[in-house]
Structure formats: structure tokens, C-alpha cells
Design a protein around this motif. Structure first.
Motif, PDB file in Angstrom:
ATOM      1  N   VAL A   1      81.669   8.097-106.147  1.00  9.22           N
ATOM      2  CA  VAL A   1      82.279   8.488-105.239  1.00  9.22           C
ATOM      3  C   VAL A   1      81.273   8.915-104.143  1.00  9.22           C
ATOM      4  N   GLY A   2      81.620   8.479-102.592  1.00 10.33           N
ATOM      5  CA  GLY A   2      80.772   8.514-101.544  1.00 10.33           C
ATOM      6  C   GLY A   2      79.654   7.667-101.597  1.00 10.33           C
ATOM      7  N   ASP A   3      78.807   7.683-100.657  1.00 12.54           N
ATOM      8  CA  ASP A   3      77.614   6.782-100.359  1.00 12.54           C
ATOM      9  C   ASP A   3      76.354   6.877-101.200  1.00 12.54           C
ATOM     10  N   GLY A   4      76.648   8.078-102.062  1.00 12.81           N
ATOM     11  CA  GLY A   4      75.227   8.533-102.708  1.00 12.81           C
ATOM     12  C   GLY A   4      74.199   9.371-102.128  1.00 12.81           C
ATOM     13  N   SER A   5      74.527   9.654-100.726  1.00 11.23           N
ATOM     14  CA  SER A   5      73.845  10.516-100.198  1.00 11.23           C
ATOM     15  C   SER A   5      74.035  11.928 -99.940  1.00 11.23           C
ATOM     16  N   THR A   6      73.533  13.143 -99.817  1.00 11.74           N
ATOM     17  CA  THR A   6      73.894  14.265 -99.950  1.00 11.74           C
ATOM     18  C   THR A   6      74.089  14.454 -98.219  1.00 11.74           C
ATOM     19  N   PHE A   7      75.048  15.579 -98.026  1.00 16.07           N
ATOM     20  CA  PHE A   7      75.341  15.717 -96.670  1.00 16.07           C
ATOM     21  C   PHE A   7      73.935  16.222 -95.638  1.00 16.07           C
ATOM     22  N   TRP A   8      73.070  16.702 -96.352  1.00 15.78           N
ATOM     23  CA  TRP A   8      71.836  17.096 -95.462  1.00 15.78           C
ATOM     24  C   TRP A   8      71.152  16.069 -95.187  1.00 15.78           C
ATOM     25  N   GLU A   9      71.282  14.843 -96.025  1.00 14.50           N
ATOM     26  CA  GLU A   9      70.310  13.621 -95.654  1.00 14.50           C
ATOM     27  C   GLU A   9      71.117  12.823 -94.741  1.00 14.50           C
TER      28      GLU A   9
END
Length: 58
Positions: A9-17
């Protein structure tokens, strides 16, 4: 269920990255709130709402 692969799910990075203002307003607001710096937080919130009017976090 063990025979079914798990999809990411998602692109694999956290929102702060993520680059840009997508996370910087949120993190700045968290820091200002945690340090009880209400006037700067108010100014930041106004700017954030102007820059990202469709963002519910703003």
C-alpha cells in the motif's frame, strides 16, 4: 489466505520523507504545538490553509 500474495500500500516512503510542503507544514505545526508556540502556529496554520485549501490536515 497464505496462498495469496500481500500487496503493498502506498509508495513505500513515510510522509515525512516526501519532498515539498506535503509534510513540512504538518511537522512544523506539530513542533510548534508541542512547544506551545501558539502565535507562530496560528500564522503557520493560516499559510497552510491558503497553500493547501483542500488538505483536511491544514
Amino acid at each position: 489466505m497464505a496462498d495469496h500474495p500481500i500487496k503493498a500500500v502506498g509508495d513505500g516512503s513515510t510522509f515525512w520523507e516526501k519532498p515539498g510542503t506535503e509534510s513540512s507544514y504538518f511537522l512544523a505545526a506539530c513542533d510548534l504545538g508541542a512547544n506551545k508556540r501558539w502565535r507562530p502556529l496560528s500564522r503557520l496554520a493560516s499559510e497552510w490553509c491558503t497553500q493547501e485549501p483542500n488538505n483536511p490536515e491544514a
